[in-house]
Design a protein around this motif. Structure first.
Motif, PDB file in Angstrom:
ATOM      1  N   ILE A   1      -8.322  33.137  11.261  1.00  0.00           N
ATOM      2  CA  ILE A   1      -9.208  33.336   9.947  1.00  0.00           C
ATOM      3  C   ILE A   1      -9.473  34.725   9.782  1.00  0.00           C
ATOM      4  N   VAL A   2      -9.905  35.009   8.498  1.00  0.00           N
ATOM      5  CA  VAL A   2     -10.286  36.498   8.153  1.00  0.00           C
ATOM      6  C   VAL A   2     -11.636  36.365   7.425  1.00  0.00           C
ATOM      7  N   ARG A   3     -12.435  37.336   7.914  1.00  0.00           N
ATOM      8  CA  ARG A   3     -13.700  37.711   7.130  1.00  0.00           C
ATOM      9  C   ARG A   3     -13.438  38.857   5.812  1.00  0.00           C
TER      10      ARG A   3
ATOM     11  N   GLY B   1      -7.610  23.853   5.725  1.00  0.00           N
ATOM     12  CA  GLY B   1      -6.307  24.447   5.404  1.00  0.00           C
ATOM     13  C   GLY B   1      -6.252  26.002   4.998  1.00  0.00           C
ATOM     14  N   PRO B   2      -4.763  26.455   5.090  1.00  0.00           N
ATOM     15  CA  PRO B   2      -4.793  27.929   4.621  1.00  0.00           C
ATOM     16  C   PRO B   2      -5.588  28.265   3.415  1.00  0.00           C
ATOM     17  N   GLY B   3      -6.407  29.303   3.220  1.00  0.00           N
ATOM     18  CA  GLY B   3      -7.278  29.671   2.207  1.00  0.00           C
ATOM     19  C   GLY B   3      -8.400  29.266   2.112  1.00  0.00           C
ATOM     20  N   ASP B   4      -8.719  28.013   2.950  1.00  0.00           N
ATOM     21  CA  ASP B   4     -10.261  27.309   2.625  1.00  0.00           C
ATOM     22  C   ASP B   4     -11.421  28.209   3.265  1.00  0.00           C
ATOM     23  N   ARG B   5     -12.256  28.144   2.801  1.00  0.00           N
ATOM     24  CA  ARG B   5     -13.527  28.739   3.254  1.00  0.00           C
ATOM     25  C   ARG B   5     -14.457  27.995   4.192  1.00  0.00           C
TER      26      ARG B   5
ATOM     27  N   PHE C   1     -12.567  32.885   5.908  1.00  0.00           N
ATOM     28  CA  PHE C   1     -11.314  31.911   5.322  1.00  0.00           C
ATOM     29  C   PHE C   1     -10.448  31.727   6.298  1.00  0.00           C
ATOM     30  N   VAL C   2      -9.712  30.416   6.407  1.00  0.00           N
ATOM     31  CA  VAL C   2      -8.507  30.238   7.273  1.00  0.00           C
ATOM     32  C   VAL C   2      -7.462  31.097   6.415  1.00  0.00           C
ATOM     33  N   ARG C   3      -6.653  31.618   7.536  1.00  0.00           N
ATOM     34  CA  ARG C   3      -5.620  32.644   6.955  1.00  0.00           C
ATOM     35  C   ARG C   3      -4.395  31.893   6.359  1.00  0.00           C
ATOM     36  N   GLU C   4      -3.928  32.530   5.515  1.00  0.00           N
ATOM     37  CA  GLU C   4      -2.743  31.850   4.826  1.00  0.00           C
ATOM     38  C   GLU C   4      -1.540  31.924   6.100  1.00  0.00           C
ATOM     39  N   ARG C   5      -0.866  30.970   6.006  1.00  0.00           N
ATOM     40  CA  ARG C   5       0.461  30.769   6.914  1.00  0.00           C
ATOM     41  C   ARG C   5       1.201  32.117   6.975  1.00  0.00           C
ATOM     42  N   ALA C   6       1.777  32.596   8.017  1.00  0.00           N
ATOM     43  CA  ALA C   6       2.697  33.637   8.103  1.00  0.00           C
ATOM     44  C   ALA C   6       4.056  33.095   7.475  1.00  0.00           C
ATOM     45  N   ILE C   7       4.763  33.980   6.773  1.00  0.00           N
ATOM     46  CA  ILE C   7       5.762  33.953   6.537  1.00  0.00           C
ATOM     47  C   ILE C   7       6.986  34.181   7.343  1.00  0.00           C
ATOM     48  N   GLU C   8       7.814  33.268   7.723  1.00  0.00           N
ATOM     49  CA  GLU C   8       8.676  33.621   9.070  1.00  0.00           C
ATOM     50  C   GLU C   8      10.173  34.067   8.443  1.00  0.00           C
ATOM     51  N   ARG C   9      10.620  35.121   9.116  1.00  0.00           N
ATOM     52  CA  ARG C   9      11.911  35.874   8.953  1.00  0.00           C
ATOM     53  C   ARG C   9      12.621  35.904  10.129  1.00  0.00           C
ATOM     54  N   GLU C  10      13.905  35.967   9.797  1.00  0.00           N
ATOM     55  CA  GLU C  10      14.979  36.129  11.029  1.00  0.00           C
ATOM     56  C   GLU C  10      15.076  37.527  11.050  1.00  0.00           C
TER      57      GLU C  10
ATOM     58  N   TYR D   1     -15.326  27.742  19.958  1.00  0.00           N
ATOM     59  CA  TYR D   1     -14.055  28.230  19.500  1.00  0.00           C
ATOM     60  C   TYR D   1     -13.084  27.040  19.702  1.00  0.00           C
ATOM     61  N   ASN D   2     -13.169  26.401  20.544  1.00  0.00           N
ATOM     62  CA  ASN D   2     -12.234  25.167  20.646  1.00  0.00           C
ATOM     63  C   ASN D   2     -12.394  24.090  19.608  1.00  0.00           C
ATOM     64  N   ALA D   3     -13.802  23.644  19.202  1.00  0.00           N
ATOM     65  CA  ALA D   3     -13.982  22.913  18.188  1.00  0.00           C
ATOM     66  C   ALA D   3     -13.594  23.378  16.719  1.00  0.00           C
ATOM     67  N   LEU D   4     -13.647  24.486  16.576  1.00  0.00           N
ATOM     68  CA  LEU D   4     -13.312  25.289  15.361  1.00  0.00           C
ATOM     69  C   LEU D   4     -11.799  25.272  15.251  1.00  0.00           C
ATOM     70  N   ARG D   5     -10.996  25.561  16.252  1.00  0.00           N
ATOM     71  CA  ARG D   5      -9.586  25.677  16.501  1.00  0.00           C
ATOM     72  C   ARG D   5      -9.126  24.309  16.256  1.00  0.00           C
ATOM     73  N   ARG D   6      -9.467  23.367  16.712  1.00  0.00           N
ATOM     74  CA  ARG D   6      -9.157  22.061  16.472  1.00  0.00           C
ATOM     75  C   ARG D   6      -9.274  21.591  14.709  1.00  0.00           C
ATOM     76  N   GLU D   7     -10.342  21.980  14.199  1.00  0.00           N
ATOM     77  CA  GLU D   7     -10.584  21.569  12.731  1.00  0.00           C
ATOM     78  C   GLU D   7      -9.447  22.366  12.007  1.00  0.00           C
ATOM     79  N   ILE D   8      -9.014  23.506  12.492  1.00  0.00           N
ATOM     80  CA  ILE D   8      -7.846  24.271  11.763  1.00  0.00           C
ATOM     81  C   ILE D   8      -6.534  23.359  11.929  1.00  0.00           C
ATOM     82  N   ASP D   9      -6.423  23.261  13.462  1.00  0.00           N
ATOM     83  CA  ASP D   9      -5.186  22.641  13.556  1.00  0.00           C
ATOM     84  C   ASP D   9      -4.919  21.282  13.100  1.00  0.00           C
ATOM     85  N   SER D  10      -5.980  20.673  12.738  1.00  0.00           N
ATOM     86  CA  SER D  10      -5.930  19.171  12.405  1.00  0.00           C
ATOM     87  C   SER D  10      -5.802  19.160  10.746  1.00  0.00           C
TER      88      SER D  10
END
Length: 263
Positions: free
Chosen positions: A81-83, A46-50, A90-99, A33-42
């Motif tokens: 991620i989402v299956r 990126g978002p949408g990648d398989r 796939f890596v999830r698309e980034r959330a759209i932030e709202r106030e 998990y930590n290794a995969l998390r680092r790959e995503i964070d780095s």
């Protein structure tokens, strides 16, 4: 290169992190998990990648498929991620932030973020107000209200399903405008001289109906955020009751808080 070809097809590199897991105090699945998390964070994925397949990840880590699945389950639970059945992970698309505290039209808010929103109007009609809607709007049950249902889209992805109710007698001829291209808030201000300046909003997690899930293009079992907003004019008169179903995977709301002063 092979990696460039994969990315051009909207996929990540088929190579895994290339880290061998080591038996010890940290469980193997958590190391994965930590290794995969680092790959995503780095940003490698990126978002949408398989992501690579479970088998490819198992070979990269030198571990079993059970270990890989537990690591992926953790990433799914945290929303990273989402299956997708038949397509992969796939890596999830980034959330759209709202106030949450800002009473701003969806169109204006997305424009401030440099996004180009699109609106699909699903229905517009005049209906009798239900007791619950009438109570929120401060009118007698049965009085006519505008019922406006719209799907809000950014890119090709629907983000929220919005159902608005407005007292008909305040705004004669409201439905004559094209609500696909016109901001409702701007129209109320420019044509009727009514500005919405405040309101009360509740937010709660919920599961979508079959129709809501279909319109938002998500699984029926995936949570959404249910927002209920009553907006008021400067004189405190309730003008709008809006029920909004927000795609949970793309929603992130902010609100500023402060600690009350003690005497």
């Amino acid at each position: 290169s092979g990696e460039s070809a994969e990315r051009s097809a909207h996929g990540a590199s088929s190579d895994g992190p290339g880290i061998q897991l080591v038996r010890g105090p940290v469980p193997l699945y958590h190391q994965a998990y930590n290794a995969l998390r680092r790959e995503i964070d780095s940003g490698r994925w990126g978002p949408g990648d398989r992501l690579p397949t479970e088998r490819e990840l198992g070979e990269s880590f030198g571990c079993s498929l059970v270990t890989v699945r537990r690591a992926l389950d953790e990433l799914v639970r945290e929303g990273s991620i989402v299956r997708t059945r038949g397509r992969g992970t796939f890596v999830r698309e980034r959330a759209i932030e709202r106030e949450l505290a800002d009473l701003t039209s969806f169109t204006a808010e997305m424009a401030l973020k440099g996004l180009t929103p699109r609106t699909e109007t699903l229905s517009t009609e005049i209906v009798e107000s239900t007791p619950s809607t009438a109570e929120r709007l401060g009118i007698e049950p049965g009085l006519p209200v505008y019922s406006i249902e719209r799907l809000r889209i950014v890119g090709d992805e629907p983000l929220l399903l919005e159902h608005v109710f407005i007292p008909e007698h305040f705004f004669p001829g409201l439905l004559s405008i094209d609500l696909n291209t016109t901001s409702l808030y701007a129209h109320l201000s420019e044509r009727y001289g009514v500005d919405l300046v405040g309101g009360h909003e509740t937010l709660e997690p919920a599961l979508p109906s079959d129709r809501e899930a279909r319109l938002l293009k998500q699984d029926r079992g995936e949570p959404v955020l249910l927002l209920k907003l009553v907006s008021s004019s400067a004189d405190g008169r309730p003008i709008e009751y809006c029920r909004t179903v927000v795609k949970g995977s793309r929603a992130k709301y902010h609100i500023d808080v402060s600690r009350p002063r003690t005497e």
